[in-house]
Design an enzyme around this catalytic site. Structure first.
Site, PDB file in Angstrom:
ATOM      1  N   ASP A  22       0.810  -1.517   0.374  1.00 46.15           N
ATOM      2  CA  ASP A  22      -0.143  -0.395  -0.341  1.00 46.15           C
ATOM      3  C   ASP A  22       1.111   0.839   0.183  1.00 46.15           C
ATOM      4  O   ASP A  22       1.738   1.025   0.689  1.00 46.15           O
ATOM      5  CB  ASP A  22      -0.870   0.239   1.384  1.00 46.15           C
ATOM      6  CG  ASP A  22      -1.648   1.134   1.323  1.00 46.15           C
ATOM      7  OD1 ASP A  22      -2.100   1.227   0.202  1.00 46.15           O
ATOM      8  OD2 ASP A  22      -3.223   1.140   2.170  1.00 46.15           O
ATOM      9  N   ASN A  24       1.134   3.144  -2.771  1.00 49.11           N
ATOM     10  CA  ASN A  24       1.625   3.409  -4.459  1.00 49.11           C
ATOM     11  C   ASN A  24       1.578   5.505  -4.411  1.00 49.11           C
ATOM     12  O   ASN A  24       2.028   6.226  -5.267  1.00 49.11           O
ATOM     13  CB  ASN A  24       1.645   2.714  -5.274  1.00 49.11           C
ATOM     14  CG  ASN A  24       2.125   1.324  -5.009  1.00 49.11           C
ATOM     15  OD1 ASN A  24       2.872   1.757  -4.181  1.00 49.11           O
ATOM     16  ND2 ASN A  24       1.968   0.194  -6.202  1.00 49.11           N
ATOM     17  N   GLY A  25      -0.264   5.097  -4.444  1.00 50.52           N
ATOM     18  CA  GLY A  25      -0.277   6.352  -4.915  1.00 50.52           C
ATOM     19  C   GLY A  25       0.243   8.087  -4.260  1.00 50.52           C
ATOM     20  O   GLY A  25      -0.155   8.724  -4.960  1.00 50.52           O
ATOM     21  N   HIS A  39       2.416   3.013  -8.780  1.00 51.37           N
ATOM     22  CA  HIS A  39       2.089   1.786  -9.732  1.00 51.37           C
ATOM     23  C   HIS A  39       3.609   1.490 -10.221  1.00 51.37           C
ATOM     24  O   HIS A  39       4.653   0.284 -10.110  1.00 51.37           O
ATOM     25  CB  HIS A  39       0.828   1.166  -9.952  1.00 51.37           C
ATOM     26  CG  HIS A  39       0.008   1.829  -9.684  1.00 51.37           C
ATOM     27  ND1 HIS A  39      -0.514   1.765  -7.460  1.00 51.37           N
ATOM     28  CD2 HIS A  39      -1.400   2.385 -10.010  1.00 51.37           C
ATOM     29  CE1 HIS A  39      -1.395   2.284  -7.758  1.00 51.37           C
ATOM     30  NE2 HIS A  39      -2.255   2.709  -8.513  1.00 51.37           N
ATOM     31  N   ASN A  70     -10.896  -2.333  -5.589  1.00 48.38           N
ATOM     32  CA  ASN A  70     -10.246  -1.258  -6.271  1.00 48.38           C
ATOM     33  C   ASN A  70     -10.803  -1.052  -7.689  1.00 48.38           C
ATOM     34  O   ASN A  70     -10.363   0.171  -8.623  1.00 48.38           O
ATOM     35  CB  ASN A  70      -8.566  -1.859  -6.620  1.00 48.38           C
ATOM     36  CG  ASN A  70      -7.654  -1.788  -5.879  1.00 48.38           C
ATOM     37  OD1 ASN A  70      -6.469  -2.857  -5.433  1.00 48.38           O
ATOM     38  ND2 ASN A  70      -8.061  -0.397  -4.369  1.00 48.38           N
ATOM     39  N   SER A 191      -8.827  -4.717   4.471  1.00 52.45           N
ATOM     40  CA  SER A 191      -9.197  -4.256   3.163  1.00 52.45           C
ATOM     41  C   SER A 191      -9.369  -5.699   2.992  1.00 52.45           C
ATOM     42  O   SER A 191      -8.691  -5.973   0.700  1.00 52.45           O
ATOM     43  CB  SER A 191      -7.955  -3.216   3.013  1.00 52.45           C
ATOM     44  OG  SER A 191      -7.880  -2.405   3.544  1.00 52.45           O
TER      45      SER A 191
HETATM   46  C1  IPE Z   1      -5.457  -3.050  -0.426  1.00 52.04           C
HETATM   47  O1  IPE Z   1      -4.949  -1.282  -0.445  1.00 52.04           O
HETATM   48  C2  IPE Z   1      -5.719  -3.756  -1.947  1.00 52.04           C
HETATM   49  C3  IPE Z   1      -4.204  -3.615  -2.384  1.00 52.04           C
HETATM   50  C4  IPE Z   1      -2.798  -3.199  -1.813  1.00 52.04           C
HETATM   51  C5  IPE Z   1      -3.857  -4.318  -2.820  1.00 52.04           C
HETATM   52  P1  IPE Z   1      -6.048  -0.254  -0.424  1.00 52.04           P
HETATM   53  O2  IPE Z   1      -5.254   1.369  -0.567  1.00 52.04           O
HETATM   54  O3  IPE Z   1      -7.180  -0.577  -1.594  1.00 52.04           O
HETATM   55  O4  IPE Z   1      -7.198  -0.038   0.968  1.00 52.04           O
HETATM   56  P2  IPE Z   1      -8.189   0.714   1.319  1.00 52.04           P
HETATM   57  O5  IPE Z   1      -9.298   0.814   0.817  1.00 52.04           O
HETATM   58  O6  IPE Z   1      -6.645   1.624   1.859  1.00 52.04           O
HETATM   59  O7  IPE Z   1      -8.255  -0.233   2.315  1.00 52.04           O
HETATM   60  C1  IPE Z   2      -1.688   0.315  -3.581  1.00 54.86           C
HETATM   61  O1  IPE Z   2      -1.101   1.096  -3.021  1.00 54.86           O
HETATM   62  C2  IPE Z   2      -1.609  -0.047  -4.845  1.00 54.86           C
HETATM   63  C3  IPE Z   2      -3.184  -0.871  -5.044  1.00 54.86           C
HETATM   64  C4  IPE Z   2      -4.125  -0.557  -4.567  1.00 54.86           C
HETATM   65  C5  IPE Z   2      -3.498  -0.701  -7.013  1.00 54.86           C
HETATM   66  P1  IPE Z   2      -2.554   2.912  -3.759  1.00 54.86           P
HETATM   67  O2  IPE Z   2      -2.789   3.060  -4.937  1.00 54.86           O
HETATM   68  O3  IPE Z   2      -3.445   2.218  -2.870  1.00 54.86           O
HETATM   69  O4  IPE Z   2      -1.833   3.840  -2.762  1.00 54.86           O
HETATM   70  P2  IPE Z   2      -2.716   5.118  -1.645  1.00 54.86           P
HETATM   71  O5  IPE Z   2      -3.093   4.420  -0.433  1.00 54.86           O
HETATM   72  O6  IPE Z   2      -3.921   5.590  -2.648  1.00 54.86           O
HETATM   73  O7  IPE Z   2      -0.905   6.006  -1.213  1.00 54.86           O
HETATM   74 MG    MG Z   3      -4.123   2.181  -0.531  1.00 52.30          MG
END
Ligand code: IPE
Ligand code: IPE
Ligand code: MG
Length: 235
Positions: A22, A24-25, A39, A70, A191
């Site tokens: 978790d 990446n964003g 990503h 997702n 999650s």
């Molecule tokens: C969980 O992360 C799913 C993955 C890492 C693929 P999310 O970022 O989707 O989870 P929430 O929404 O914060 O609970």
């Molecule tokens: C995890 O990183 C990757 C996936 C869920 C695909 P996020 O994309 O959830 O990153 P944040 O939580 O928004 O920082």
């Molecule tokens: Mg996330």
């Protein structure tokens, strides 16, 4: 492989490690980059961490790559993630197979593009003889997994099921329950990940965002795990 500090065989104690990758964003946002760039970096981390875990002697690794929830993200981000997954398969699958790794995708492939789903099935088949397992959870949700398992049991004619029946019909049926689940980016929740299998898993949380997570951070998690006393309801 032994841990330098404890001289304990890591692969004996940790037969299965799982990662909720978790952050990446947030990694991209901090740099004013598009989320998809986060990503791309996350994929590089995934490659290094998986290699490190297998080098430690851990026989089963699971990574959460894309959840059933997702799909709630923008078409652009979902498209970028699916594109990265396909590219990663094209670029790295053969090497993983040669290294003795069995690839298994956890989750329902039916909503994925036919090209991607076919590539996933093809690698699963071509690597099926290998012993070390890399489970990649794509369109995975634990509630979907349990529901799918129960429906399979019903279609096999069962009118009553045991816990063992459910375990052997989950997507993770080829791996033992995870000993250690690591989640990055400071969130402390599952999650919808491995709800059934995590009954007695140990949890380790890192504040680092997934693209910043390093093999040394795995070592820290492993060392922390080694200091824990697992009781399984006993002493
Ligand atoms: C969980 O992360 C799913 C993955 C890492 C693929 P999310 O970022 O989707 O989870 P929430 O929404 O914060 O609970
Ligand atoms: C995890 O990183 C990757 C996936 C869920 C695909 P996020 O994309 O959830 O990153 P944040 O939580 O928004 O920082
Ligand atoms: Mg996330």
């Amino acid at each position: 492989m032994t841990s330098p500090k404890s001289e304990v065989n890591i692969g004996e104690k940790i037969k299965h490690i799982a990662f909720i990758m978790d952050g990446n964003g947030r990694w991209a946002k901090k740099r004013l980059l598009p989320r998809s760039q986060g990503h791309v970096e996350g994929l590089k981390t995934f490659t290094k961490i998986v290699e490190h875990c297998f080098n430690l002697g851990i026989a089963n690794i699971t990574v959460y790559a894309f959840s059933t929830e997702n799909w709630n993200r923008s078409a652009e981000e979902v498209g970028a993630l699916m594109g990265l997954l396909e590219k990663n398969i094209d670029d790295n699958a053969d090497e993983l197979i040669e290294k003795g790794i069995r690839l298994i995708f956890l989750g329902d492939k039916s909503p994925l593009s036919k090209t991607l789903a076919d590539k996933m099935t093809d690698i699963e088949k071509r690597s099926a003889h290998n012993k070390a397992i890399l489970n990649v959870a794509v369109n995975y949700g634990a509630r979907d997994e349990i529901t799918h398992a129960v429906n399979e049991l019903i279609s096999e004619g069962k009118t009553q099921v045991s816990a063992e029946d459910i375990t052997t019909h989950l997507y993770t049926k080829n791996s033992p329950d995870p000993d250690l689940i690591v989640r990055t980016a400071g969130e402390k929740r599952l999650s919808n990940f491995l709800l059934w299998q995590a009954a007695y898993s140990e949890f380790y949380y890192s504040d680092k965002l997934w693209p910043d997570f390093k093999p040394e951070d795995v070592d820290k998690a492993v060392e922390d795990f080694m200091s824990r006393h697992r009781k399984f309801g006993g002493y």
